[in-house]
Design a protein around this motif. Sequence first.
Motif, PDB file in Angstrom:
ATOM      1  N   LEU A 258       0.824  -1.208   0.000  1.00 20.15           N
ATOM      2  CA  LEU A 258       0.000   0.000   0.000  1.00 20.15           C
ATOM      3  C   LEU A 258       0.860   1.261   0.000  1.00 20.15           C
ATOM      4  CD1 LEU A 258      -2.819  -1.007   2.524  1.00 20.15           C
ATOM      5  CD2 LEU A 258      -2.967  -0.900   0.024  1.00 20.15           C
ATOM      6  N   LEU A 259       1.958   1.247   0.768  1.00 24.49           N
ATOM      7  CA  LEU A 259       2.858   2.405   0.772  1.00 24.49           C
ATOM      8  C   LEU A 259       3.468   2.613  -0.607  1.00 24.49           C
ATOM      9  CD1 LEU A 259       4.278   4.677   2.222  1.00 24.49           C
ATOM     10  CD2 LEU A 259       5.997   3.038   3.030  1.00 24.49           C
ATOM     11  N   ALA A 260       3.841   1.504  -1.265  1.00 23.72           N
ATOM     12  CA  ALA A 260       4.384   1.617  -2.618  1.00 23.72           C
ATOM     13  C   ALA A 260       3.346   2.194  -3.575  1.00 23.72           C
ATOM     14  CB  ALA A 260       4.858   0.247  -3.108  1.00 23.72           C
ATOM     15  N   LEU A 261       2.083   1.778  -3.436  1.00 23.45           N
ATOM     16  CA  LEU A 261       1.019   2.322  -4.281  1.00 23.45           C
ATOM     17  C   LEU A 261       0.895   3.831  -4.096  1.00 23.45           C
ATOM     18  CD1 LEU A 261      -1.778  -0.382  -3.793  1.00 23.45           C
ATOM     19  CD2 LEU A 261      -0.493   0.059  -5.880  1.00 23.45           C
ATOM     20  N   VAL A 262       0.954   4.275  -2.840  1.00 16.12           N
ATOM     21  CA  VAL A 262       0.844   5.708  -2.553  1.00 16.12           C
ATOM     22  C   VAL A 262       2.031   6.461  -3.144  1.00 16.12           C
ATOM     23  CG1 VAL A 262       0.863   7.437  -0.716  1.00 16.12           C
ATOM     24  CG2 VAL A 262      -0.553   5.386  -0.490  1.00 16.12           C
ATOM     25  N   LEU A 263       3.239   5.927  -2.957  1.00 14.81           N
ATOM     26  CA  LEU A 263       4.437   6.602  -3.456  1.00 14.81           C
ATOM     27  C   LEU A 263       4.446   6.667  -4.982  1.00 14.81           C
ATOM     28  CD1 LEU A 263       7.134   5.106  -1.056  1.00 14.81           C
ATOM     29  CD2 LEU A 263       6.210   7.427  -1.042  1.00 14.81           C
ATOM     30  N   PHE A 264       4.047   5.581  -5.641  1.00 12.94           N
ATOM     31  CA  PHE A 264       3.985   5.600  -7.100  1.00 12.94           C
ATOM     32  C   PHE A 264       2.898   6.557  -7.590  1.00 12.94           C
ATOM     33  CE2 PHE A 264       6.300   1.430  -7.346  1.00 12.94           C
ATOM     34  CZ  PHE A 264       7.313   1.882  -8.163  1.00 12.94           C
TER      35      PHE A 264
END
Length: 472
Positions: free
Chosen positions: A171-177
């Motif tokens: 989820l953090l990766a989704l937000v950062l991307f």
Amino acid sequence: MRAAVRVAQVTANSKAGAGTVTVVEVIAFVIGVVLLVVGLAVSIALHELGHLLPAKKFGVRVGQYMIGFGPTLWSRRRGETEYGFKAIPLGGYISMAGMYPPSPALRRRNGAVTGHRTGRAGGGFFATMVQDARTANDETLLSEDDDRVFYRLPVWKRVVIMLGGPVMNLLLALVLFAILLSGIGVQTATTTVQSVSECVIPSGVTRTTCAASDPIAPAKAAGLQAGDVIVSVDGTGVNTFAEASAIIRKSPGRTLIVVVERDGVVHSVNLTPVAVMQPVTDSSGKAVLNPDGSAMTQEVGFAGIRQEVQYVRQPIWAGPQAAVENVGAVAGVVFQLPVKVWQTGVSLVTGQERDPNGPLSVVGAGVLAGEVASADAPVLNRVAGLLSLLASLNIALFVFNMIPLLPLDGGHIAVALWDGIKRGWARIFHRPPPKPVDATKLVPVTFVVVIALVAMGAVLILADIFNPVSLF
């Protein structure tokens, strides 16, 4: 990390020929490393929070929530849980009661049975490891009848708890991307002319300035100017510079009518691209070689136009799409991890150039972060590069922790699912419920996995120190 290298290479400009490293660049490099370490610590904290929240929701006793390893720097107890930070911020853990069923020794003690063996004497190295794991697990149990323990939970709850950590990283990766692609945007070559070359410098010449003998660049001869917006080339409307460049490259020596908009007025110019020889590259940008080992070349048209590059924001779904693509790319690297690490070790010993799409250690990621932060590029480019690195690190944490081997989260999920299969099988055939799966028996396998991970990590760290992957 594969995607991190690729994105960072796009967002950071080359520093070739920049000369002596300045104090400002050193400070920027250090800041980049520190930011990555802080970002990694936050990622780990969220990972452990993904385990902690469902564990508490399902009533499991959690003794500790710690970020890092080694000596404790700070801690505070709230309720039954101790929260704190340790000296080495490269990991974390939560301590849940009863990760495994109680040992036979604890069951005998609770049943007032005496005279049992501890399992240590004469059991051998691995038997001692199993007993030690059981003893450590027993210390988290109040009694065999304690209900607030992990192993007594239904299978789906155990899976949710162990999935919580990797899912938080995803989820953090989704937000950062999403921030990277939809908030900042992707560097895109527009149809606006940034500059026009004065001449055509012959290939193989190292100089960057024009000589009297150099022919005038076709774009200069055609009268193109900086700020012109290319509308069409050879009768074909273009929306990107790539479309215009493709027509020019396949038209050496042929006169093309180029329509441009200049100060709100439409102009037509005649452009005749000059034929130049350029190396043939594959999809990854590497030069294609002839059978004799020489670089393959091709004749293409050259005009001498440099395009203007702008950040173009992508649709909101571009972030999740990039995350999914990165999961596939990282999974491919992890699947071949032993081979990739072996190749990295060979390149370390032989001094060969490393595969930029191969695995990296935290040290290598820190070096890349420092290079991105100290690059001779706009601040926004450097921010984008750091975000891409951190997003890719979280993808790597997600994929790596899903490997179905203990002590990783995927191993605990596999144990829970196996326990569920055994119970389901017993229900189908009307048999008594089986005993909970005793994962402490897998401690020898866990030991081998840990040793393998430590060995591979050591190889990658040494390679990142003595034969690092560099953006420049």
